[in-house]
Write a protein that holds these residues in place. Structure first.
Motif, PDB file in Angstrom:
ATOM      1  N   SER A 154       0.888 -22.671  35.270  1.00  0.00           N
ATOM      2  CA  SER A 154       2.041 -23.314  34.640  1.00  0.00           C
ATOM      3  C   SER A 154       2.018 -24.824  34.863  1.00  0.00           C
ATOM      4  N   PHE A 157      -0.333 -26.128  32.421  1.00  0.00           N
ATOM      5  CA  PHE A 157       0.263 -26.001  31.099  1.00  0.00           C
ATOM      6  C   PHE A 157       1.286 -27.106  30.861  1.00  0.00           C
ATOM      7  N   VAL A 158       2.090 -27.385  31.877  1.00  0.00           N
ATOM      8  CA  VAL A 158       3.086 -28.460  31.769  1.00  0.00           C
ATOM      9  C   VAL A 158       2.396 -29.803  31.554  1.00  0.00           C
ATOM     10  N   SER A 161       1.146 -29.840  28.037  1.00  0.00           N
ATOM     11  CA  SER A 161       2.292 -29.975  27.143  1.00  0.00           C
ATOM     12  C   SER A 161       2.844 -31.393  27.190  1.00  0.00           C
ATOM     13  N   TYR A 162       2.872 -31.943  28.381  1.00  0.00           N
ATOM     14  CA  TYR A 162       3.347 -33.322  28.539  1.00  0.00           C
ATOM     15  C   TYR A 162       2.473 -34.294  27.748  1.00  0.00           C
ATOM     16  N   GLU A 164       0.580 -33.675  25.171  1.00  0.00           N
ATOM     17  CA  GLU A 164       0.755 -33.469  23.733  1.00  0.00           C
ATOM     18  C   GLU A 164       2.047 -34.119  23.233  1.00  0.00           C
ATOM     19  N   LYS A 165       3.132 -33.880  23.956  1.00  0.00           N
ATOM     20  CA  LYS A 165       4.417 -34.427  23.524  1.00  0.00           C
ATOM     21  C   LYS A 165       4.456 -35.944  23.644  1.00  0.00           C
ATOM     22  N   ARG A 195       9.384 -33.650  33.246  1.00  0.00           N
ATOM     23  CA  ARG A 195       8.119 -33.230  33.856  1.00  0.00           C
ATOM     24  C   ARG A 195       8.248 -33.169  35.376  1.00  0.00           C
ATOM     25  N   GLN A 261       7.041 -18.990  31.895  1.00  0.00           N
ATOM     26  CA  GLN A 261       6.207 -20.186  31.853  1.00  0.00           C
ATOM     27  C   GLN A 261       7.003 -21.365  31.322  1.00  0.00           C
ATOM     28  N   SER A 262       6.890 -22.481  32.056  1.00  0.00           N
ATOM     29  CA  SER A 262       7.649 -23.669  31.688  1.00  0.00           C
ATOM     30  C   SER A 262       6.924 -24.466  30.603  1.00  0.00           C
ATOM     31  N   SER A 263       7.703 -25.171  29.803  1.00  0.00           N
ATOM     32  CA  SER A 263       7.137 -25.985  28.734  1.00  0.00           C
ATOM     33  C   SER A 263       8.077 -27.146  28.447  1.00  0.00           C
ATOM     34  N   ILE A 265       9.617 -29.510  25.320  1.00  0.00           N
ATOM     35  CA  ILE A 265       9.822 -29.553  23.868  1.00  0.00           C
ATOM     36  C   ILE A 265      10.365 -30.922  23.467  1.00  0.00           C
TER      37      ILE A 265
END
Length: 275
Positions: A154, A157-158, A161-162, A164-165, A195, A261-263, A265
């Motif tokens: 995770s 993944f964070v 994701s960070y 990408e965003k 984050r 799982q954390s994400s 958005i």
């Protein structure tokens, strides 16, 4: 009693748990290969030769008969020392609270308890099977490892994701004019905060798993070292410590079983991007 030294892992993961007493007297630290039941001392191969020349009738045991060796000092300290008062030795068991106690524990927390007995007395009627405890620890260790790997995944993944965003935010920023610099900075700070919050929570889970896993692993190794030792007092202490640590681990895993799982958005403001 055999002289033990701090555990040291080398490239082959071999644990130097006993040192040769003869070599140690010469300030030489060398791993022992044999234990003399008569002398109650450990020797390396070379020193054992000289020992056997003088004491031909002494019984010695090699590493293959480790169940005949005494417990290491590390194991004894792990089991006999109070978890709260580290310098004190466990001597009593409080049936009222189902807790092992040292003298300080008894004085501070158990003075009013009616069912307090010496560990030697409590150990006469053991209620827990050491092998079952060992098996239970292995199951908990597997669950902790699984949960730790999940939370570590995770974290990655964070991070992904960070990234990408962050790119999305910068792409949106390109469509805005210079007057929106302040808005971009505010959004990035909010993203960093999200984050940081997510990572702090996930890393806390990983650290807790590592702590519980290490403590259970230590107890597991200690319990395995009790086989055929016929030390009822230490077996009783070990069983109580194992039960407490298993309960703590199971409670922790149960409390965290519903975590997902954390994400991160990000949604752009449509009104801004359309102007």
């Amino acid at each position: 009693m055999a002289t033990s030294v701090d555990s040291v892992n080398d490239s082959s993961d071999y644990v130097k748990d006993y040192s040769c007493v003869a070599c140690e007297s010469k300030n030489i630290e060398l791993c022992a290969d044999f234990f003399c039941e008569t002398c109650l001392k450990c020797f390396c191969q070379t020193c054992l030769y000289h020992h056997d020349q003088m004491f031909v009738n002494h019984v010695t045991y090699g590493r293959g008969e480790s169940n005949k060796w005494p417990l290491t000092k590390t194991t004894e300290d792990l089991l006999l020392k109070c978890d709260v008062h580290n310098s004190e030795t466990l001597k009593m068991f409080c049936q009222d609270h189902s807790q092992l106690c040292c003298s300080d524990c008894l004085l501070v927390n158990h003075r009013q308890c009616k069912n307090v007995a010496l560990i030697s007395e409590s150990a006469k009627n053991p209620s827990v099977d050491i092998q079952q405890l060992s098996n239970k620890i292995q199951i908990i260790l597997a669950d902790l490892n699984k949960f730790k790997r999940s939370q570590e995944a995770s974290i990655h993944f964070v991070e992904g994701s960070y990234s990408e965003k962050l790119q999305e935010i910068r792409e949106v920023r390109k469509k805005l004019n210079a007057d929106l610099d302040g808005l971009e900075n505010s959004t990035l700070k909010e993203l960093d905060t999200i984050r940081s919050t997510l990572q702090t929570s996930l890393k806390k889970d990983v650290d807790n798993c590592s702590r519980l896993k290490d403590e259970l692993q230590q107890l597991s190794e200690a319990v395995q070292g009790l086989c055929d030792k016929s030390k009822k007092d230490i077996e009783f202490i070990a069983s109580r410590k194992c039960l407490d640590k298993i309960l703590e681990s199971e409670s922790y895993l149960k409390e965290n079983s519903v975590k997902v799982q954390s994400s991160i958005i990000f949604k752009a403001n449509i009104d801004l991007t359309s102007t």
